[in-house]
Design a protein around this motif. Structure first.
Motif, PDB file in Angstrom:
ATOM      1  N   SER A   1       1.218   3.401  -2.363  1.00  0.00           N
ATOM      2  CA  SER A   1       0.215   2.781  -1.485  1.00  0.00           C
ATOM      3  C   SER A   1      -0.562   1.687  -2.219  1.00  0.00           C
ATOM      4  N   VAL A   2      -0.563   1.721  -3.530  1.00  0.00           N
ATOM      5  CA  VAL A   2      -1.283   0.735  -4.341  1.00  0.00           C
ATOM      6  C   VAL A   2      -0.324  -0.322  -4.896  1.00  0.00           C
ATOM      7  N   LEU A   3       0.812   0.145  -5.435  1.00  0.00           N
ATOM      8  CA  LEU A   3       1.721  -0.756  -6.163  1.00  0.00           C
ATOM      9  C   LEU A   3       2.721  -1.444  -5.249  1.00  0.00           C
ATOM     10  N   LYS A   4       2.990  -0.835  -4.097  1.00  0.00           N
ATOM     11  CA  LYS A   4       3.915  -1.391  -3.101  1.00  0.00           C
ATOM     12  C   LYS A   4       5.211  -1.845  -3.758  1.00  0.00           C
ATOM     13  N   GLU A   5       5.621  -3.122  -3.526  1.00  0.00           N
ATOM     14  CA  GLU A   5       6.939  -3.548  -4.029  1.00  0.00           C
ATOM     15  C   GLU A   5       6.996  -3.650  -5.557  1.00  0.00           C
ATOM     16  N   ALA A   6       5.858  -3.510  -6.227  1.00  0.00           N
ATOM     17  CA  ALA A   6       5.868  -3.510  -7.698  1.00  0.00           C
ATOM     18  C   ALA A   6       6.125  -2.111  -8.266  1.00  0.00           C
ATOM     19  N   THR A   7       6.280  -1.119  -7.395  1.00  0.00           N
ATOM     20  CA  THR A   7       6.446   0.271  -7.860  1.00  0.00           C
ATOM     21  C   THR A   7       7.593   0.402  -8.862  1.00  0.00           C
ATOM     22  N   GLY A   8       8.743  -0.209  -8.539  1.00  0.00           N
ATOM     23  CA  GLY A   8       9.917  -0.092  -9.420  1.00  0.00           C
ATOM     24  C   GLY A   8       9.642  -0.656 -10.807  1.00  0.00           C
TER      25      GLY A   8
ATOM     26  N   LEU B   1       5.098  10.344 -11.760  1.00  0.00           N
ATOM     27  CA  LEU B   1       5.000  10.989 -10.458  1.00  0.00           C
ATOM     28  C   LEU B   1       4.737   9.864  -9.455  1.00  0.00           C
ATOM     29  N   VAL B   2       5.745   9.549  -8.667  1.00  0.00           N
ATOM     30  CA  VAL B   2       5.636   8.431  -7.723  1.00  0.00           C
ATOM     31  C   VAL B   2       5.165   8.990  -6.380  1.00  0.00           C
ATOM     32  N   GLU B   3       3.943   8.603  -5.996  1.00  0.00           N
ATOM     33  CA  GLU B   3       3.293   9.250  -4.850  1.00  0.00           C
ATOM     34  C   GLU B   3       3.446   8.468  -3.549  1.00  0.00           C
ATOM     35  N   VAL B   4       3.764   9.212  -2.481  1.00  0.00           N
ATOM     36  CA  VAL B   4       3.930   8.615  -1.157  1.00  0.00           C
ATOM     37  C   VAL B   4       3.150   9.424  -0.116  1.00  0.00           C
ATOM     38  N   HIS B   5       2.894   8.792   1.022  1.00  0.00           N
ATOM     39  CA  HIS B   5       2.209   9.510   2.094  1.00  0.00           C
ATOM     40  C   HIS B   5       2.881   9.323   3.456  1.00  0.00           C
ATOM     41  N   ASP B   6       3.797   8.357   3.564  1.00  0.00           N
ATOM     42  CA  ASP B   6       4.505   8.189   4.840  1.00  0.00           C
ATOM     43  C   ASP B   6       5.952   7.765   4.568  1.00  0.00           C
ATOM     44  N   GLU B   7       6.693   7.608   5.667  1.00  0.00           N
ATOM     45  CA  GLU B   7       8.126   7.373   5.546  1.00  0.00           C
ATOM     46  C   GLU B   7       8.440   6.032   4.876  1.00  0.00           C
ATOM     47  N   THR B   8       7.662   5.012   5.207  1.00  0.00           N
ATOM     48  CA  THR B   8       7.882   3.693   4.603  1.00  0.00           C
ATOM     49  C   THR B   8       7.693   3.760   3.094  1.00  0.00           C
ATOM     50  N   GLU B   9       6.630   4.451   2.675  1.00  0.00           N
ATOM     51  CA  GLU B   9       6.392   4.593   1.229  1.00  0.00           C
ATOM     52  C   GLU B   9       7.495   5.418   0.581  1.00  0.00           C
ATOM     53  N   LEU B  10       7.997   6.428   1.292  1.00  0.00           N
ATOM     54  CA  LEU B  10       9.092   7.241   0.731  1.00  0.00           C
ATOM     55  C   LEU B  10      10.312   6.361   0.467  1.00  0.00           C
ATOM     56  N   ASP B  11      10.612   5.453   1.395  1.00  0.00           N
ATOM     57  CA  ASP B  11      11.760   4.558   1.203  1.00  0.00           C
ATOM     58  C   ASP B  11      11.582   3.699  -0.052  1.00  0.00           C
TER      59      ASP B  11
ATOM     60  N   ALA C   1       9.800   4.490  -2.682  1.00  0.00           N
ATOM     61  CA  ALA C   1       9.940   5.390  -3.845  1.00  0.00           C
ATOM     62  C   ALA C   1      11.422   5.664  -4.124  1.00  0.00           C
ATOM     63  N   LEU C   2      12.182   5.932  -3.072  1.00  0.00           N
ATOM     64  CA  LEU C   2      13.609   6.240  -3.257  1.00  0.00           C
ATOM     65  C   LEU C   2      14.334   5.029  -3.846  1.00  0.00           C
ATOM     66  N   GLU C   3      14.001   3.858  -3.353  1.00  0.00           N
ATOM     67  CA  GLU C   3      14.652   2.638  -3.855  1.00  0.00           C
ATOM     68  C   GLU C   3      14.240   2.299  -5.289  1.00  0.00           C
ATOM     69  N   SER C   4      13.045   2.715  -5.672  1.00  0.00           N
ATOM     70  CA  SER C   4      12.531   2.363  -7.013  1.00  0.00           C
ATOM     71  C   SER C   4      13.287   3.081  -8.117  1.00  0.00           C
ATOM     72  N   GLY C   5      14.030   4.128  -7.764  1.00  0.00           N
ATOM     73  CA  GLY C   5      14.722   4.911  -8.787  1.00  0.00           C
ATOM     74  C   GLY C   5      13.871   6.046  -9.334  1.00  0.00           C
ATOM     75  N   ALA C   6      12.816   6.421  -8.591  1.00  0.00           N
ATOM     76  CA  ALA C   6      11.936   7.515  -9.024  1.00  0.00           C
ATOM     77  C   ALA C   6      12.734   8.795  -9.235  1.00  0.00           C
TER      78      ALA C   6
ATOM     79  N   GLY D   1       6.045  12.637  -5.401  1.00  0.00           N
ATOM     80  CA  GLY D   1       4.990  13.499  -4.878  1.00  0.00           C
ATOM     81  C   GLY D   1       4.631  13.060  -3.473  1.00  0.00           C
ATOM     82  N   VAL D   2       4.495  14.036  -2.570  1.00  0.00           N
ATOM     83  CA  VAL D   2       4.070  13.710  -1.212  1.00  0.00           C
ATOM     84  C   VAL D   2       2.627  14.174  -1.055  1.00  0.00           C
ATOM     85  N   ASN D   3       1.726  13.224  -0.854  1.00  0.00           N
ATOM     86  CA  ASN D   3       0.306  13.546  -0.726  1.00  0.00           C
ATOM     87  C   ASN D   3      -0.022  13.888   0.720  1.00  0.00           C
ATOM     88  N   ASN D   4      -0.525  15.106   0.946  1.00  0.00           N
ATOM     89  CA  ASN D   4      -0.967  15.492   2.292  1.00  0.00           C
ATOM     90  C   ASN D   4      -2.243  14.764   2.693  1.00  0.00           C
ATOM     91  N   ARG D   5      -2.942  14.219   1.689  1.00  0.00           N
ATOM     92  CA  ARG D   5      -4.199  13.515   1.986  1.00  0.00           C
ATOM     93  C   ARG D   5      -3.924  12.031   2.161  1.00  0.00           C
TER      94      ARG D   5
END
Ligand SMILES: O=P(O)(O)OC[C@@H](O)[C@@H](O)c1c[nH]c2ccccc12
Length: 262
Positions: free
Chosen positions: A144-151, A165-175, A177-182, A186-190
């Motif tokens: 949510s902070v690093l966006k496309e710089a996550t990788g 620990l690569v943190e996501v909160h929704d489906e877009t962020e999960l994608d 994270a998956l693409e970054s090679g994490a 971590g899935v944040n419920n908050r």
């Protein structure tokens, strides 16, 4: 490797946006060079990879949603969590809203055998070099902070020998994270923009990650207060990250044990 892009805090909304702005200000003058490669021990990843649900217990003295939680001594708290069966320790180092500091991380690293996660709002490569220097085994990276710089930040963390620990909160962020090679997601419920908690978020996104073929470590994060709630992610998540309910319990060893009891 050097020259990471700095995330743009103005693109981050709500409470999270304010904290990220402050953190970006703290590191404005810091050097962007993060130095030579360090060997990877992967202790954090290994600690979460066993057959049982692993507990990452968090040293959390305060938070934006609750204010003061407990005036924990970080080393004593970490030792108590270790006795209670924690697999790893998370330490907040953000000073304004979570009452964290670098010394807390230092003390915890010196006090326990367990791998330690530096929990902060990473917005600058210097925060990764610091984590490695201070003896952390892992760093948090928030999509949510690093966006496309996550990788790029993930590569930098690995270069420094840190797990991430690569943190996501929704489906877009999960994608992302998956693409970054994490290797650890971590899935944040908050929702950190509103601070609202929804315990349905972790099971949903953890299932989705597995459906998409992710074979790494999956962590359910935030809002867990009872063994019943933990039961909802047993068999799904590899690990659970718990802060407030343990930190505010008065007996950290017992609270950790009771939370993990089936
Ligand atoms: O205190 P809780 O609800 O048990 O949550 C712990 C942890 O998940 C939470 O502190 C957290 C998750 N992601 C973060 C990012 C920044 C700061 C804090 C966090």
């Amino acid at each position: 490797m050097n020259g990471l892009p700095l995330p743009d805090p103005s693109r981050v909304p709500g409470v999270l946006g304010r904290i990220v702005q402050e953190r970006a200000g703290d590191y404005r003058e810091a050097s962007p060079d993060f130095g030579p490669a360090r060997p990877a021990a992967c202790l954090f990843e290994a600690a979460l990879g066993g057959p049982d649900l692993a507990l990452i217990a968090e040293v959390k003295r305060a938070s934006p949603s609750q204010g003061a939680i407990a005036p924990l001594d970080p080393a004593a708290a970490a030792r108590a969590y270790q006795s209670g069966g924690a697999a790893a320790i998370s330490v907040l180092t953000e000073p304004r809203h979570f009452d964290g500091n670098p010394q807390a991380l230092h003390s915890v690293v010196g006090a326990v055998e367990l791998p330690v996660l530096r929990k902060d709002f990473v917005v600058h490569p210097a925060m990764l070099s610091e984590a490695a220097e201070w003896g952390a085994s892992a760093t948090l990276l928030m999509v949510s902070v690093l966006k496309e710089a996550t990788g790029a930040y993930l590569q930098a963390a690995h270069h420094l020998g840190l797990d991430a620990l690569v943190e996501v909160h929704d489906e877009t962020e999960l994608d992302v994270a998956l693409e970054s090679g994490a290797r650890i997601i971590g899935v944040n419920n908050r929702d950190l923009t509103t601070l609202d908690i929804n315990l349905a978020v972790s099971p949903r996104l953890i299932r989705l990650a597995r459906q998409r073929g992710f074979t790494g470590v999956l962590v359910a994060e935030s809002g867990y207060r009872s063994p019943d709630q933990i039961a909802q992610i047993r068999g799904l998540a590899d690990a659970v990250l718990v802060g407030s309910s343990l930190a505010g319990s008065g007996d950290l060893t017992r609270a950790a044990r009771e939370l993990l009891a089936v």
